[in-house]
Design an enzyme around this catalytic site. Structure first.
Site, mmCIF file in Angstrom:
data_model
loop_
_atom_site.group_PDB
_atom_site.id
_atom_site.type_symbol
_atom_site.label_atom_id
_atom_site.label_comp_id
_atom_site.label_asym_id
_atom_site.label_seq_id
_atom_site.Cartn_x
_atom_site.Cartn_y
_atom_site.Cartn_z
ATOM 1 N N ASP A 62 4.651 -5.829 5.010
ATOM 2 C CA ASP A 62 4.043 -4.675 5.672
ATOM 3 C C ASP A 62 4.146 -4.810 7.192
ATOM 4 O OD1 ASP A 62 2.709 -2.264 5.906
ATOM 5 O OD2 ASP A 62 0.717 -3.141 5.742
ATOM 6 N N ASP A 95 -0.532 4.503 0.763
ATOM 7 C CA ASP A 95 -1.058 5.571 1.600
ATOM 8 C C ASP A 95 -0.344 5.555 2.944
ATOM 9 O OD1 ASP A 95 -2.374 3.065 2.019
ATOM 10 O OD2 ASP A 95 -3.820 4.072 3.327
ATOM 11 N N HIS A 105 4.161 4.699 11.877
ATOM 12 C CA HIS A 105 3.098 5.538 12.433
ATOM 13 C C HIS A 105 3.621 6.575 13.431
ATOM 14 C CE1 HIS A 105 -0.447 2.518 11.548
ATOM 15 N NE2 HIS A 105 0.410 2.617 10.539
ATOM 16 N N GLU A 155 -5.126 1.529 2.780
ATOM 17 C CA GLU A 155 -4.876 0.559 3.855
ATOM 18 C C GLU A 155 -4.992 1.201 5.225
ATOM 19 O OE1 GLU A 155 -2.634 -1.821 6.810
ATOM 20 O OE2 GLU A 155 -2.208 0.228 6.149
ATOM 21 N N GLU A 156 -4.455 2.405 5.371
ATOM 22 C CA GLU A 156 -4.484 3.068 6.678
ATOM 23 C C GLU A 156 -5.897 3.508 7.065
ATOM 24 O OE1 GLU A 156 -2.002 2.807 8.410
ATOM 25 O OE2 GLU A 156 -0.186 2.861 7.189
ATOM 26 N N HIS A 202 0.849 -1.200 0.000
ATOM 27 C CA HIS A 202 0.000 0.000 0.000
ATOM 28 C C HIS A 202 0.883 1.247 0.000
ATOM 29 C CE1 HIS A 202 0.474 1.304 4.282
ATOM 30 N NE2 HIS A 202 0.670 0.012 4.510
#
Length: 525
Positions: A246, A152, A496, A217-218, A150
């Site tokens: 991931d 994003d 994150h 995804e997020e 992903h």
């Protein structure tokens, strides 16, 4: 003509000296390699790659600055899918278009699938970024490997505590800082780097390759599951194996292969007396207070040792086998380092095996918060008229979300009934995601272990992930093909967080790992 004794002795001494110097050189070389290994904290290959693999590795090393520059260009795109803002959503679209173009330049056929619109709680609608389906090669004699990633990212602002601009990839001491560097733009590019290397060397790709890349995804992978089910008999019909990169290693130094994740059942329990709050001086002492009821309910869920108190909750947990116990014992984890890096004074368990098992293969219950409670600075003598507690249970094989939901509701209803409260209580499961587990004896796990040994010179840690990665279970259930997680990032990459990074070494060696994996997979046929 014979040599005189003096000349023979000189030659013998010279030969002895040369031999001694050769031994010293060998020892020095070995010592230097060991020092480099210790200084970098990295593993050296057990034996140098030969032939094609050597050419591939050399190319990746020589072009690593170009690979880092591409990552810098990708990180510069503020592809935040979490904040529902039109200009950010357009950035996600731009990121997807950038990736699609890069894949086309490799010669891939690319389909950017329109995913419709996202309906937000406030009534606003935003377009969902296209999901990329791309493929390179369709040789029936080769295995077909599909890579999921992903592009994003989570929100990031300099004022949140970043030392550098989160959307400007910044290298400090071999660490590449930037939002999305490790989650997940770096690993996606590492896979592309491996493919582009074979292309640049004009070498045939060892396997057929497919990509499925999303940009939501997020934000919960909106529209992805529907597309996967729809494409089961088309795009995915020829896929033999699915790779996800991931997640992270367990340590800063040793590579890992992930073969399982926990599921998640997220609950809310609401206790209501009335819509308005009460004054404690006027009503305190004559009410069944909702907060007191809720605290009692939440306190009945788990004890001080972390043991879940809901009857029957452990009945479905898969028994621990001796083979699995050996896997935990073999994992390289320094407990003291792990505790210090976590900034925790003491864990609930004292051994490496117990800690890992309770993180990965046993369920856990966490209480997350209370909605409606007074939580601001100062003193406010309020009795909340309505409160909502939120908690979740991380699920493991062979637990089932519907069974867990029933057990939780029955337990809380029983506890509440014993309080003889006049308040109303309601329990609901907001989210139910099943755990995922793979067979580590599948061919692609064996191929990945060999590739890791080739690149890093060590066997990988075989690990699970205590969090939930729904896409693995979606692929496994929908397509019914082998799914493997092959992480590249170190445990301290800070996905994150305000210090998200990927080490240059992990990024470049990870590109080599994927290339070596292609060649190992080709040996399967």
């Amino acid at each position: 003509m014979g040599l005189d004794p003096r000349t023979q002795r000189s030659r013998s001494e010279l030969k002895s000296t040369v031999g001694h110097l050769t031994d010293l050189a060998t020892q020095a070389s070995s010592l230097l390699a060991s020092l480099l290994l210790l200084e970098g904290g990295m593993f050296s290959p057990s034996s140098p790659p030969a032939g094609l693999l050597e050419k591939v590795f050399q190319y990746i090393d020589l072009h690593q600055d170009e690979f880092v520059q591409t990552l810098k260009e990708w990180v510069a795109v503020e592809s935040d899918s979490v904040q529902p803002l039109p200009h950010l959503r357009q950035e996600v679209f731009r990121m997807m278009a950038l990736a699609a173009e890069q894949l086309r330049c490799l010669g891939a056929s690319v389909d950017s699938v329109d995913s419709g619109f996202q309906q937000l709680p406030d009534g606003q609608t935003l377009p969902i970024p296209p999901i990329i389906l791309a493929e390179l090669g369709n040789d029936p004699k080769k295995p077909t490997v599909c890579f999921y990633g992903h592009l994003d990212v989570q929100p990031a602002r300099r004022e949140d505590g970043w030392l550098t601009d989160p959307y400007t990839l910044t290298e400090v001491d071999g660490k590449l800082y930037g939002r999305g560097a490790t989650d997940n733009k770096g690993p996606v590019l590492a896979w592309i780097n491996a493919v582009s290397t074979f292309r640049a060397l004009e070498e045939d790709l060892p396997v057929n390759i497919k990509f499925i890349i999303e940009g939501m995804e997020e934000a919960g992978s909106v529209a992805l599951e529907e597309l996967v089910r729809k494409e089961k008999d088309r795009f995915f019909s020829s896929v033999d194996y699915i790779i996800i990169s991931d997640n992270l290693w367990l340590t800063q130094r040793k590579p890992a292969l992930t073969y399982g994740t926990r599921g998640n059942s997220y609950f809310r329990v609401e206790v209501k007396c009335r819509d308005q709050d009460f004054h404690s001086g006027t009503f305190g002492g004559i009410l069944h207070e909702p907060m007191a009821d809720l605290v009692a309910l939440l306190g009945s869920l788990v004890d001080s040792s972390g043991h879940i108190l809901i009857p029957g909750i452990y009945d479905q947990v898969a028994p621990l086998t001796e083979e699995e116990r050996k896997l935990y014992k073999a994992i390289d984890l320094d407990l003291e380092e792990y505790r210090n890096s976590s900034r925790v004074e003491r864990f609930l368990f004292d051994t490496k095996e117990e800690i890992l098992m309770h993180l990965w293969r046993y369920p856990s219950l966490s209480i997350h918060g209370i909605e409606g409670a007074f939580d601001e600075p100062g003193a406010k003598t309020v009795i909340p008229g309505q409160v909502i507690g939120k908690f979740s249970i991380r699920l493991v094989p062979h637990m089932n979300t519907s069974v867990v939901e029933k057990q939780v509701k029955q337990h809380l209803e029983h506890v509440f009934s014993k309080r003889n409260s006049s308040n109303q209580m309601a329990v609901s499961m907001m989210l139910g995601l099943q755990p995922w587990i793979a067979n580590i004896k599948d061919n692609q796990y064996l191929a990945a272990k060999r590739a890791i040994k080739t690149v890093f010179g060590t066997e990988p840690d075989m690990i699970r992930d205590g969090s939930t990665i729904p896409i693995a279970k979606i692929f496994q259930d929908s397509i019914q093909k082998s799914v493997m997680m092959l992480p590249l990032g170190a445990v301290d990459d800070g996905e994150h967080s305000q210090k998200e990074k990927i080490n240059r070494w992990n990024y470049i060696e990870g590109s080599k790992l994927f290339a070596a994996f292609f060649l190992e997979m080709a040996k399967l046929r």
